[in-house]
Enzyme design. Structure first.
Site, PDB file in Angstrom:
ATOM      1  N   HIS A 260      60.238  66.304  27.413  1.00 16.93           N
ATOM      2  CA  HIS A 260      60.548  66.585  28.942  1.00 16.93           C
ATOM      3  C   HIS A 260      60.488  65.397  29.485  1.00 16.93           C
ATOM      4  CE1 HIS A 260      59.700  71.080  27.966  1.00 16.93           C
ATOM      5  NE2 HIS A 260      61.358  71.100  27.574  1.00 16.93           N
ATOM      6  N   PRO A 261      61.031  64.295  28.632  1.00 17.47           N
ATOM      7  CA  PRO A 261      60.762  62.947  29.554  1.00 17.47           C
ATOM      8  C   PRO A 261      61.103  62.939  31.024  1.00 17.47           C
ATOM      9  CG  PRO A 261      62.913  62.492  28.212  1.00 17.47           C
ATOM     10  CD  PRO A 261      61.988  63.956  28.073  1.00 17.47           C
TER      11      PRO A 261
END
Length: 559
Positions: free
Chosen positions: A468-469
Site C-alpha cells: 500500500h505505498p
C-alpha cells in the site's frame, strides 16, 4: 506532433477512471499511455490466482526498497502494476474505503474539500454493491463489490465470533456507518471475475472514438514550456514520440511512478535532481517525500479439522477449481479467500481503528506457497496508521533505472508499539472459545515470543509490505505539498497528479477503493464540474475511545 486535450500517464486504478470520465461526453480527445500490455490473462481475471500476476515481471514492476535500517537491513518487495488496470489488476481485490476520520484528517492536513462528507458521494458513485444501495453504499456504479462465497467455510464466522467474544463489536458493513469491529470482508469481484479498474472503467470506454489507449509506452518526461506542461515524450516500439496536450497532462503512474516521472522531468528537490544529473526546471521539495505504506505479518496456526484451503493446493484440485471457474465463474476460483475481517483500535486514546485483520482459512505465503505441511489458518495483522515516513528518489536521467525507494519502516517508536499490540491482541482474539474446535499449535510467531524485545525482533524479521505505498506527492498547501486540493501541481499550469501518491496520510485499510474515489472526484474537478454535494452521514465513533480499548471484557482473558 499529435495533439490531444488530455494526456493521462498510467492506465492503473486512477488512470482508467479518468480515461472513462474525461472521454464520457465525447467533447475531449483523451490519450491514455501505459507501459504494460493487455490484462487478458486468466491469472489476472480469476480472483483466486491473485498471487501470480503480483509476482510476474510481465504484469508488475518488481521494485525493491533500499535496505530498511529498522527491518534488519532487509530489502522489501514493492510490486506495482504494469498492465492495463495497473495495481488493480494484480492486487488482492480487498475493498476497504478507510475510516471516515482518515478523510477528515486529509482536510485538516490542508486538502480542503476532501473530508469524508465530500468523499462519500464519490465512493458511492464508483461502486455497485451486491447487496443494494443505502445512505453509505452505491449500487449503480461500474465497480463490482461483493463478499465472494458468502463465508461458506466455517472458519470465517468462527473468526468473527472470536472477535465478539474478545469484547469487540460485530459490524455488518465496515464500509458503512461503523468500521470498528468484526464482520464479512468485501472484494472487488463481479460475477466471479476481478473487477479491476480496467474491467470496470476502461473497457466500456475503449470503443469511443475520442479515447486513444496506447500500451507499451514508456514515458520519459513531461514537456514543459516555461511553467506550463504542454505534453510528454515517450518511447514505444523502440521509437521516441512526443504528443501535445492542449489542456492538461495528468500523471496517474502511482506512488512510485508519479514522483519518479516528476523528477525525471526536472520537477522536484533541486539537490535530488542535481545529484541525478537532471536540470532543475521547477523546484518542488516535496516530490517523493512523505512516502507511507502498511506493514503486516501472518499469525499462523495449525487447524485441527481438515477444512482449510491447504487441502486444495494439489494440481488436481487446482485443475478442478480452475475448470469450474472457466465454465461457471463461481466456486473457490471466484474469491480472493479473504472473506472475514476485523478493525480495532490498538489502545485507549486512539479515536478510530488503527489495526486491520484479514482472515484466511489457509496457511500460505503471498506467492501461493504452503507455509507448512497439513492444515492451517492465518490472520494478517498490521498497524495501519504509521508515523514513519520515507522517500522515492530518482537515481539518474534514465527512465529505465528504478528510483531508490526507502520507507523507513518502524523508524517511529509509535509504530513499534503498534506492532506489539498486534501480537498481544491477536493472541487474545484467537484464544477465544469460538475457535477452540479449530485452533491448533501457534506456528508463527510461536508461543516463545512474549517479551517486548522478542516481539520486536520477530516483527523486524517477519513483517512484509501490505503493498500500500502512497502519499509521495501529497495534496495540501504546506511546504512539502506537491499538489493543491484541485490536484494541480503547485507552481505549474496544465499538470496534475491523480493517484494514491496525493493522499496526505494513509487511510486505515487497503488503498484501491480510496484511489478510485480520488480519481472520480478529480475527474469532476478537471472538467470544471461542480463537485457532488457533501453527504453528512452519521459515523460510528466509539464514545468510550479515550478511556477504553474495546467496549467489553473478553470471555476468556489472555493467558
Amino acid at each position: 506532433m499529435k495533439r490531444f486535450d488530455y494526456i493521462i500517464v498510467g492506465a492503473g486504478s486512477a488512470g482508467c477512471v479518468l480515461a472513462n470520465r474525461l472521454s464520457e461526453d465525447g467533447r475531449y480527445r483523451v490519450l491514455l499511455l501505459e507501459t504494460g500490455g493487455s490484462d487478458r490473462s486468466i491469472f489476472i481475471q480469476m480472483p483466486t490466482a491473485l498471487s501470480i500476476p503480483m509476482n510476474t515481471k510481465k504484469y508488475a514492476w518488481q521494485f525493491e526498497t533500499e535496505p530498511e535500517p529498522h527491518l534488519d537491513g532487509r530489502r522489501m518487495h514493492c510490486p506495482r502494476g504494469k498492465v492495463l488496470g495497473g495495481s488493480s489488476s494484480i492486487n488482492g481485490m480487498v475493498y476497504v474505503r478507510g475510516h471516515a476520520g482518515d478523510f477528515d484528517e486529509w482536510q485538516q492536513a490542508g486538502a480542503e474539500g476532501w473530508d469524508y462528507a465530500h468523499c462519500l458521494p464519490y465512493f458511492k458513485r464508483a461502486e455497485q454493491w451486491a447487496f443494494g444501495g443505502d445512505e453509505y453504499r452505491g449500487n449503480e456504479g461500474p465497480l463490482g463489490v461483493n463478499n465472494g462465497n458468502q463465508m461458506q467455510n466455517p472458519l470465517y464466522q468462527a473468526f468473527v465470533d472470536a472477535g465478539v467474544e474478545a469484547g469487540y463489536d460485530a459490524t455488518a458493513d465496515y464500509n458503512g456507518r461503523q468500521q470498528e469491529g468484526f464482520g464479512p470482508m468485501h472484494m472487488t469481484v463481479k460475477q466471479g471475475v476481478r473487477s479491476s479498474s480496467a474491467n470496470a472503467y476502461l473497457r466500456p470506454a475503449m470503443a469511443r472514438a475520442n479515447l486513444t489507449v496506447q500500451t507499451g509506452a514508456l514515458v520519459h518526461k513531461v514537456l514543459l514550456e516555461g511553467k506550463r506542461a504542454v505534453g510528454v515524450r515517450f518511447e514505444r516500439a523502440g521509437k521516441m514520440e512526443e504528443v501535445r496536450a492542449d489542456k492538461e497532462v495528468i500523471l496517474s503512474a502511482g506512488p512510485i511512478g508519479s514522483p519518479h516521472l516528476l523528477q525525471l522531468s526536472g520537477i522536484g528537490n533541486p539537490d535530488t535532481l542535481k545529484q541525478a544529473g537532471i536540470g532543475v526546471l521547477h523546484p518542488l521539495p516535496g516530490v517523493g517525500e512523505n512516502l507511507q505504506d502498511h506493514l503486516e505479518f501472518y499469525f499462523q496456526f495449525r487447524c485441527q479439522q481438515p477444512i482449510t484451503l491447504n487441502g486444495k493446493l494439489g494440481l488436481w484440485d487446482k485443475f478442478l477449481i480452475g475448470s469450474r471457474w472457466l465454465l461457471r465463474k463461481d466456486g473457490l476460483g471466484a474469491t480472493n479467500h479473504f472473506e472475514s475481517c476485523g478493525f480495532i483500535r490498538s489502545k485507549a486514546g486512539v479515536p478510530w481503528p488503527d489495526l486491520q485483520y484479514h482472515f484466511l482459512p489457509a496457511a500460505m505465503r503471498y506467492d501461493g506457497r504452503e507455509a507448512f505441511a497439513g492444515h492451517g489458518f492465518q490472520v494478517h495483522i498490521g498497524h495501519n496508521k504509521p508515523r514513519s515516513r520515507g522517500q522515492v528518489t530518482v537515481r539518474s536521467a534514465d527512465p529505465r533505472e528504478a528510483p531508490a525507494i526507502r520507507f523507513n519502516y518502524l523508524s517511529h517508536p509509535d509504530d513499534v508499539e503498534g506492532f506489539r499490540a498486534c501480537v498481544r491482541l491477536t493472541r487474545e482474539i484467537i484464544g477465544q472459545p469460538a475457535l477452540d474446535a479449530y485452533r491448533g499449535e501457534e506456528i508463527q510467531p510461536g508461543a516463545s515470543v512474549q517479551s517486548d524485545e522478542q516481539i520486536d525482533a520477530f516483527v523486524r524479521s517477519a513483517v512484509e509490505s501490505a503493498y500500500h505505498p502512497s502519499c509521495s506527492c501529497k495534496m495540501g498547501t504546506d511546504a512539502l505539498a506537491v499538489v493543491d486540493p484541485q490536484t494541480r501541481v503547485h507552481g505549474l499550469q496544465g499538470l496534475r497528479v491523480v493517484d494514491s501518491s496525493i493522499f496526505p496520510t494513509i487511510p486505515n485499510g487497503n488503498l484501491n477503493a480510496p484511489t478510485l474515489m480520488v480519481a472520480e472526484r478529480a475527474a469532476d474537478l478537471i472538467l470544471g464540474k461542480t463537485p457532488l454535494a457533501a453527504l453528512p452521514a452519521e459515523v460510528g465513533l466509539a464514545e468510550y475511545w479515550q478511556e477504553k480499548q474495546r467496549p467489553r471484557a473478553p470471555v476468556r482473558a489472555l493467558a
